[in-house]
Scaffold this active site. Structure first.
Site, PDB file in Angstrom:
ATOM      1  N   GLY A  46       0.833  -1.200   0.000  1.00  0.00           N
ATOM      2  CA  GLY A  46       0.000   0.000   0.000  1.00  0.00           C
ATOM      3  C   GLY A  46       0.864   1.244   0.000  1.00  0.00           C
ATOM      4  N   GLN A  51       2.893   9.855   1.988  1.00  0.00           N
ATOM      5  CA  GLN A  51       4.249   9.299   1.961  1.00  0.00           C
ATOM      6  C   GLN A  51       5.085   9.817   0.795  1.00  0.00           C
ATOM      7  OE1 GLN A  51       2.496   5.145   2.449  1.00  0.00           O
ATOM      8  NE2 GLN A  51       4.468   4.901   3.473  1.00  0.00           N
ATOM      9  N   CYS A  92       6.289  -0.457   7.290  1.00  0.00           N
ATOM     10  CA  CYS A  92       5.885   0.737   6.550  1.00  0.00           C
ATOM     11  C   CYS A  92       7.041   1.162   5.662  1.00  0.00           C
ATOM     12  CB  CYS A  92       5.521   1.856   7.529  1.00  0.00           C
ATOM     13  SG  CYS A  92       5.000   3.381   6.718  1.00  0.00           S
ATOM     14  N   LEU A  93       6.735   1.523   4.433  1.00  0.00           N
ATOM     15  CA  LEU A  93       7.782   1.971   3.507  1.00  0.00           C
ATOM     16  C   LEU A  93       8.464   3.236   4.025  1.00  0.00           C
ATOM     17  CD1 LEU A  93       5.944   1.359   0.113  1.00  0.00           C
ATOM     18  CD2 LEU A  93       7.754  -0.040   1.149  1.00  0.00           C
ATOM     19  N   HIS A 134      -4.070   1.175   8.029  1.00  0.00           N
ATOM     20  CA  HIS A 134      -2.705   1.729   8.033  1.00  0.00           C
ATOM     21  C   HIS A 134      -2.621   2.935   7.075  1.00  0.00           C
ATOM     22  CE1 HIS A 134       1.858   1.023   7.940  1.00  0.00           C
ATOM     23  NE2 HIS A 134       1.668   1.798   6.878  1.00  0.00           N
ATOM     24  N   GLU A 135      -3.196   2.787   5.881  1.00  0.00           N
ATOM     25  CA  GLU A 135      -3.126   3.876   4.882  1.00  0.00           C
ATOM     26  C   GLU A 135      -3.990   5.064   5.297  1.00  0.00           C
ATOM     27  OE1 GLU A 135      -0.777   3.448   3.107  1.00  0.00           O
ATOM     28  OE2 GLU A 135      -0.616   1.274   3.017  1.00  0.00           O
ATOM     29  N   HIS A 138      -2.157   7.188   7.650  1.00  0.00           N
ATOM     30  CA  HIS A 138      -1.195   8.096   6.997  1.00  0.00           C
ATOM     31  C   HIS A 138      -1.882   9.393   6.587  1.00  0.00           C
ATOM     32  CE1 HIS A 138       2.603   5.968   6.679  1.00  0.00           C
ATOM     33  NE2 HIS A 138       2.068   4.909   6.094  1.00  0.00           N
TER      34      HIS A 138
HETATM   35  O1  GNR Z   1       4.178  -2.720   2.472  1.00  0.00           O
HETATM   36  C1  GNR Z   1       3.575  -2.605   3.543  1.00  0.00           C
HETATM   37  N1  GNR Z   1       3.352  -3.705   4.302  1.00  0.00           N
HETATM   38  C2  GNR Z   1       2.540  -3.725   5.416  1.00  0.00           C
HETATM   39  C3  GNR Z   1       2.593  -4.845   6.224  1.00  0.00           C
HETATM   40  C4  GNR Z   1       1.794  -4.936   7.348  1.00  0.00           C
HETATM   41  C5  GNR Z   1       0.917  -3.909   7.646  1.00  0.00           C
HETATM   42  C6  GNR Z   1       0.858  -2.777   6.858  1.00  0.00           C
HETATM   43  C7  GNR Z   1       1.660  -2.685   5.732  1.00  0.00           C
HETATM   44  S1  GNR Z   1       1.570  -1.283   4.714  1.00  0.00           S
HETATM   45  C8  GNR Z   1       3.170  -1.269   4.017  1.00  0.00           C
HETATM   46  C9  GNR Z   1       3.252  -0.215   2.922  1.00  0.00           C
HETATM   47  C10 GNR Z   1       3.100   1.161   3.533  1.00  0.00           C
HETATM   48  O2  GNR Z   1       3.943   1.693   4.200  1.00  0.00           O
HETATM   49  N2  GNR Z   1       1.945   1.752   3.364  1.00  0.00           N
HETATM   50  O3  GNR Z   1       1.721   2.942   3.932  1.00  0.00           O
HETATM   51 NI    NI Z   2       2.943   2.991   5.700  1.00  0.00          NI
END
Ligand code: GNR
Ligand code: NI
Length: 174
Positions: A46, A51, A92-93, A134-135, A138
């Site tokens: 995601g 980001q 998270c990236l 999670h997104e 953000h």
């Molecule tokens: O790539 C991603 N893997 C992930 C693994 C477990 C819970 C959430 C994520 S999201 C993350 C990509 C990202 O940072 N999205 O904002």
């Molecule tokens: Ni993230």
């Protein structure tokens, strides 16, 4: 198509609150295309516009094994969060190399516009439900490490700042 640079924690811009998209026009469609390319390039499931330093309510997700089922959420709003919670490791990236346990609702229902500006309702459980939450965090300026103890978060901050400093001294691709 462009691969966009991803902000890294503790960059203060990760805490900006995104504003709603006014219209799904050519600019937004280009942003969506670039975000999908950036997500695949970075091996993420995601990516939120926050980001890539664009503070508008745009999210892309792909939890498929084949990496060819992108989901686009524009102006997503939560309709329902399950009372039932699940704990799972998140990464998270924007927080590279860190994986920590986070509690989330097990299931969600959200409303959003798709890439064509058409309103959709998405119901999700499992990894997709985690990723949507999670997104959407953000977009509110919230990073998953904000759920951890101040001690853990401080350690993560120090580790990432050190990595950044070392990367500046010995750039990987220079
Ligand atoms: O790539 C991603 N893997 C992930 C693994 C477990 C819970 C959430 C994520 S999201 C993350 C990509 C990202 O940072 N999205 O904002
Ligand atoms: Ni993230």
């Amino acid at each position: 198509m462009a691969i966009l640079p991803i902000l890294r924690y503790p960059d203060p811009r990760l805490h900006k609150v995104a504003r709603p998209v006014q219209s799904v026009d050519a600019r937004i469609r280009t942003l969506v295309t670039d975000m999908i390319a950036t997500m695949y390039s970075a091996d993420g499931i995601g990516l939120a516009a926050t980001q890539v330093d664009v503070h508008e309510r745009v999210v892309v997700i792909d939890v498929s094994e084949t990496r060819d089922q992108p989901i686009v959420l524009i102006n997503p709003e939560t309709l329902w969060l399950s009372e039932e919670k699940h704990q799972g490791d998140e990464g998270c990236l924007s927080v590279p190399g860190i994986y920590e346990r986070v509690e989330r609702s097990a299931a969600v229902r959200v409303q959003a516009l798709d890439a064509d500006g058409v309103p959709r309702v998405i119901e999700a459980e499992g990894l997709l439900a985690v990723c949507i939450q999670h997104e959407m965090d953000h977009l509110m300026g919230r990073v998953f490490v904000d759920y951890l103890s101040a001690l853990k978060r401080g350690r993560i901050k120090t580790k990432l700042l050190k990595q950044e400093k070392e990367a500046r001294q010995a750039p990987v691709n220079a």
